[in-house]
Scaffold this motif. Sequence first.
Motif, PDB file in Angstrom:
ATOM      1  N   ALA A  31       0.827  -1.207   0.000  1.00  0.00           N
ATOM      2  CA  ALA A  31       0.000   0.000   0.000  1.00  0.00           C
ATOM      3  C   ALA A  31       0.860   1.255   0.000  1.00  0.00           C
ATOM      4  CB  ALA A  31      -0.925  -0.013   1.210  1.00  0.00           C
ATOM      5  N   GLU A  32       1.961   1.238   0.734  1.00  0.00           N
ATOM      6  CA  GLU A  32       2.845   2.399   0.766  1.00  0.00           C
ATOM      7  C   GLU A  32       3.421   2.707  -0.609  1.00  0.00           C
ATOM      8  OE1 GLU A  32       5.733   1.528   3.731  1.00  0.00           O
ATOM      9  OE2 GLU A  32       4.288   1.607   5.395  1.00  0.00           O
ATOM     10  N   LYS A  33       3.668   1.656  -1.406  1.00  0.00           N
ATOM     11  CA  LYS A  33       4.201   1.848  -2.753  1.00  0.00           C
ATOM     12  C   LYS A  33       3.120   2.239  -3.755  1.00  0.00           C
ATOM     13  CE  LYS A  33       7.818  -1.625  -2.035  1.00  0.00           C
ATOM     14  NZ  LYS A  33       8.322  -2.976  -2.451  1.00  0.00           N
ATOM     15  N   LEU A  34       1.970   1.568  -3.660  1.00  0.00           N
ATOM     16  CA  LEU A  34       0.936   1.727  -4.676  1.00  0.00           C
ATOM     17  C   LEU A  34      -0.079   2.824  -4.365  1.00  0.00           C
ATOM     18  CD1 LEU A  34       0.274  -2.077  -5.303  1.00  0.00           C
ATOM     19  CD2 LEU A  34       1.682  -0.530  -6.683  1.00  0.00           C
ATOM     20  N   GLU A  35      -0.391   3.002  -3.090  1.00  0.00           N
ATOM     21  CA  GLU A  35      -1.371   4.018  -2.677  1.00  0.00           C
ATOM     22  C   GLU A  35      -0.922   4.652  -1.369  1.00  0.00           C
ATOM     23  OE1 GLU A  35      -5.554   3.055  -2.753  1.00  0.00           O
ATOM     24  OE2 GLU A  35      -5.212   1.411  -4.175  1.00  0.00           O
ATOM     25  N   PRO A  36       0.098   5.492  -1.401  1.00  0.00           N
ATOM     26  CA  PRO A  36       0.583   6.121  -0.168  1.00  0.00           C
ATOM     27  C   PRO A  36      -0.548   6.824   0.581  1.00  0.00           C
ATOM     28  CG  PRO A  36       2.061   6.579  -1.992  1.00  0.00           C
ATOM     29  CD  PRO A  36       0.840   5.931  -2.591  1.00  0.00           C
ATOM     30  N   GLY A  37      -0.595   6.614   1.892  1.00  0.00           N
ATOM     31  CA  GLY A  37      -1.634   7.227   2.696  1.00  0.00           C
ATOM     32  C   GLY A  37      -2.846   6.344   2.927  1.00  0.00           C
ATOM     33  N   TYR A  38      -2.902   5.192   2.251  1.00  0.00           N
ATOM     34  CA  TYR A  38      -4.043   4.287   2.413  1.00  0.00           C
ATOM     35  C   TYR A  38      -4.163   3.844   3.868  1.00  0.00           C
ATOM     36  CZ  TYR A  38      -7.072   0.202   1.757  1.00  0.00           C
ATOM     37  OH  TYR A  38      -8.096  -0.713   1.856  1.00  0.00           O
ATOM     38  N   PHE A  39      -3.024   3.485   4.478  1.00  0.00           N
ATOM     39  CA  PHE A  39      -3.007   3.135   5.892  1.00  0.00           C
ATOM     40  C   PHE A  39      -2.530   4.330   6.700  1.00  0.00           C
ATOM     41  CE2 PHE A  39      -2.657  -1.157   4.059  1.00  0.00           C
ATOM     42  CZ  PHE A  39      -3.613  -1.820   4.814  1.00  0.00           C
ATOM     43  N   ASP A  40      -3.123   4.519   7.849  1.00  0.00           N
ATOM     44  CA  ASP A  40      -2.715   5.584   8.758  1.00  0.00           C
ATOM     45  C   ASP A  40      -1.308   5.288   9.261  1.00  0.00           C
ATOM     46  OD1 ASP A  40      -2.316   7.411  10.762  1.00  0.00           O
ATOM     47  OD2 ASP A  40      -4.236   7.073  11.754  1.00  0.00           O
ATOM     48  N   PRO A  41      -0.323   6.151   8.973  1.00  0.00           N
ATOM     49  CA  PRO A  41       1.057   5.874   9.407  1.00  0.00           C
ATOM     50  C   PRO A  41       1.210   5.808  10.917  1.00  0.00           C
ATOM     51  CG  PRO A  41       0.842   8.124   8.578  1.00  0.00           C
ATOM     52  CD  PRO A  41      -0.428   7.409   8.229  1.00  0.00           C
ATOM     53  N   ALA A  42       0.263   6.395  11.640  1.00  0.00           N
ATOM     54  CA  ALA A  42       0.328   6.362  13.099  1.00  0.00           C
ATOM     55  C   ALA A  42      -0.189   5.054  13.673  1.00  0.00           C
ATOM     56  CB  ALA A  42      -0.475   7.527  13.680  1.00  0.00           C
ATOM     57  N   GLU A  43      -0.655   4.162  12.790  1.00  0.00           N
ATOM     58  CA  GLU A  43      -1.238   2.914  13.252  1.00  0.00           C
ATOM     59  C   GLU A  43      -0.450   1.703  12.760  1.00  0.00           C
ATOM     60  OE1 GLU A  43      -5.634   0.823  13.441  1.00  0.00           O
ATOM     61  OE2 GLU A  43      -4.652   1.227  11.545  1.00  0.00           O
ATOM     62  N   SER A  44       0.831   1.809  12.677  1.00  0.00           N
ATOM     63  CA  SER A  44       1.644   0.690  12.231  1.00  0.00           C
ATOM     64  C   SER A  44       1.773  -0.329  13.349  1.00  0.00           C
ATOM     65  CB  SER A  44       3.040   1.171  11.816  1.00  0.00           C
ATOM     66  OG  SER A  44       3.752   1.623  12.945  1.00  0.00           O
ATOM     67  N   GLU A  45       2.288  -1.500  12.990  1.00  0.00           N
ATOM     68  CA  GLU A  45       2.465  -2.559  13.968  1.00  0.00           C
ATOM     69  C   GLU A  45       3.388  -2.127  15.108  1.00  0.00           C
ATOM     70  OE1 GLU A  45       2.362  -2.861  10.803  1.00  0.00           O
ATOM     71  OE2 GLU A  45       1.002  -4.491  10.285  1.00  0.00           O
ATOM     72  N   THR A  46       4.290  -1.161  14.823  1.00  0.00           N
ATOM     73  CA  THR A  46       5.214  -0.700  15.848  1.00  0.00           C
ATOM     74  C   THR A  46       4.523   0.136  16.919  1.00  0.00           C
ATOM     75  OG1 THR A  46       5.782   1.274  14.551  1.00  0.00           O
ATOM     76  CG2 THR A  46       7.141  -0.695  14.228  1.00  0.00           C
ATOM     77  N   GLU A  47       3.278   0.560  16.647  1.00  0.00           N
ATOM     78  CA  GLU A  47       2.540   1.367  17.611  1.00  0.00           C
ATOM     79  C   GLU A  47       1.566   0.536  18.450  1.00  0.00           C
ATOM     80  OE1 GLU A  47       3.295   4.561  18.118  1.00  0.00           O
ATOM     81  OE2 GLU A  47       4.857   4.202  16.623  1.00  0.00           O
ATOM     82  N   VAL A  48       1.474  -0.757  18.185  1.00  0.00           N
ATOM     83  CA  VAL A  48       0.593  -1.616  18.969  1.00  0.00           C
ATOM     84  C   VAL A  48       1.079  -1.638  20.420  1.00  0.00           C
ATOM     85  CG1 VAL A  48      -0.139  -3.995  19.363  1.00  0.00           C
ATOM     86  CG2 VAL A  48      -0.133  -3.048  17.051  1.00  0.00           C
ATOM     87  N   SER A  49       0.164  -1.431  21.338  1.00  0.00           N
ATOM     88  CA  SER A  49       0.549  -1.359  22.743  1.00  0.00           C
ATOM     89  C   SER A  49       0.297  -2.682  23.466  1.00  0.00           C
ATOM     90  CB  SER A  49      -0.226  -0.246  23.452  1.00  0.00           C
ATOM     91  OG  SER A  49      -1.620  -0.521  23.429  1.00  0.00           O
ATOM     92  N   CYS A  50       1.009  -2.842  24.568  1.00  0.00           N
ATOM     93  CA  CYS A  50       0.844  -4.023  25.415  1.00  0.00           C
ATOM     94  C   CYS A  50       0.934  -3.579  26.865  1.00  0.00           C
ATOM     95  CB  CYS A  50       1.929  -5.060  25.098  1.00  0.00           C
ATOM     96  SG  CYS A  50       1.861  -6.535  26.126  1.00  0.00           S
ATOM     97  N   HIS A  51      -0.109  -3.857  27.632  1.00  0.00           N
ATOM     98  CA  HIS A  51      -0.181  -3.427  29.030  1.00  0.00           C
ATOM     99  C   HIS A  51      -0.013  -4.594  30.008  1.00  0.00           C
ATOM    100  CE1 HIS A  51      -1.811   0.477  27.664  1.00  0.00           C
ATOM    101  NE2 HIS A  51      -2.470  -0.269  26.786  1.00  0.00           N
ATOM    102  N   TYR A  52      -0.280  -5.814  29.539  1.00  0.00           N
ATOM    103  CA  TYR A  52      -0.289  -6.970  30.429  1.00  0.00           C
ATOM    104  C   TYR A  52       0.483  -8.131  29.813  1.00  0.00           C
ATOM    105  CZ  TYR A  52      -4.338  -4.408  32.218  1.00  0.00           C
ATOM    106  OH  TYR A  52      -5.165  -3.432  32.706  1.00  0.00           O
TER     107      TYR A  52
END
Length: 372
Positions: free
Chosen positions: A158-179
Motif C-alpha cells: 500500500a505504501e508503494k501503490l497508494e501512499p496514505g491508504y493506511f494511517d502511518p500512526a497505526e503501524s504494527e510498531t505502535e501496537v501497545s501491550c499493558h499486560y
Amino acid sequence: MSEFKVIIAGGGVTALVLANMLEMHGMDYVVLESHSAIAPQVGASIGLFTNGLHILDQMGLLESIQAIFAGEPPSDTTHAYGYGLYFFDRQQLLHILYDNLKHKDRILLKKKVSDVKLSSGGGGVKVQGTDGSVYEGTIVVGADGVHSVVRSIMRSLAEKLEPGYFDPAESETEVSCHYRCSFGIAKHATTNRSSSSPGLQDKVYWFLCDKLPETKYGSDIPTYSREDEALLMEQNRDLPVTEKFTLGQIFDRKTVSTLTPLHEYVYKKWFFREIITLGDSAHKPNPMGGQGANGAIESCAELVNAFVRLSATRDERELEGLGAAEITRAFTETQNRREARAKQLVRESRWSLRSLVEKKLLGTSIQCFITM
C-alpha cells in the motif's frame, strides 16, 4: 486467473474454520502453514461461546466438540441462548477442524509466506513461500496471527501503490501491550471435578495475568523465556486457587505452559486490494473474555457470506473472473459488519482484565483464572 481461489496464510483456528466454510460452498483454497504440524500442543486452551458455537453448529461440528466431553454437560452459563460454554484444549479443536476437511491435500505445512504480488488488473495474486514455492489465487487471507507477515506485506504494498491508504500512526510498531499472561495445562490434583466446571476431567487450565511496569509498544514488546515464566510463578506460588490448592501446586503438575505478552487492538483497515486479514491479524482481544477464537469465527463467516452474496449477483458466472472493485466490495462488507463488534469485544475484555488486576478487586495486583 479466472477461477476463484483463496490463499490462506496460517494454519490456526481462523485458517481452518475458513477452509471448512469455503469447502461448504464449493470454493477452492489452499492453506499455507509455517509450522511442521497442523495442531501443535503449545499449552493453549480455548473457550467456545454461543456466538462461535452457533456458527460451528451450522458447519456440522458441534457433535464432534461435544464428543470430547464424553456426554458430560458443559457450563450452563449461556444455556438461555441455546449453547453452553465449552472449554478445552485448542489443539483438540484444530484436530476437529482438520479432520472435517475433505481436501486435506490443500493444507500445506512448512510453507511460510515471504511475499505477495498483485496483478496489475486486479483479481489475481501470487504468493511466494520462503522455500521458493509460488501459489496463484484470487485473494489472500492473512490468518497468521499477531505477528502477521501478510499484514506487513500488505502495508508495504500500500505504501508503494497508494501512499496514505493506511494511517502511518497505526503501524504494527505502535501496537501497545499493558499486560502479560502465563497460561497452561496441568494435571488435576484430585479426581473430584467441580460440577460447575466447563473443562475436562483431570485437567486444569490456568491464566495468570499481571500488569507490566510500563506500557510497551511494537518491537519493544518483550518475548518471554522459560526463566521469566519460572520467576513469575515462583513469586506467586502461594497464590490461593481453592481452599486446598495454591498456584504453585498446580504449576508443579503442568504438562505444558507459556508466558506471553497480551496484545490488544483492532486495526482501522483490514484489507488492501486483494489482501485481507482476519482473526488476530486484524483484531485481537485479551483472553479475559475468551472471545479471540469466537470473534475470528464470526469474521470468517462474514467474509464467506460476502462472497456468497456477490456470487448471487453474477448469475451463471458465480465468482469466476472477479474484478478489483467486486473484491473490494466484499472486503468492505466484511469489515463493516465486523468492526464495531470486534471493538466491543476488545473493549469489554480490556475493562474486565483492568478491573481485576489494576483495581485489585480480589485483593491482589496479579490475577489468576482457573478452570478445571
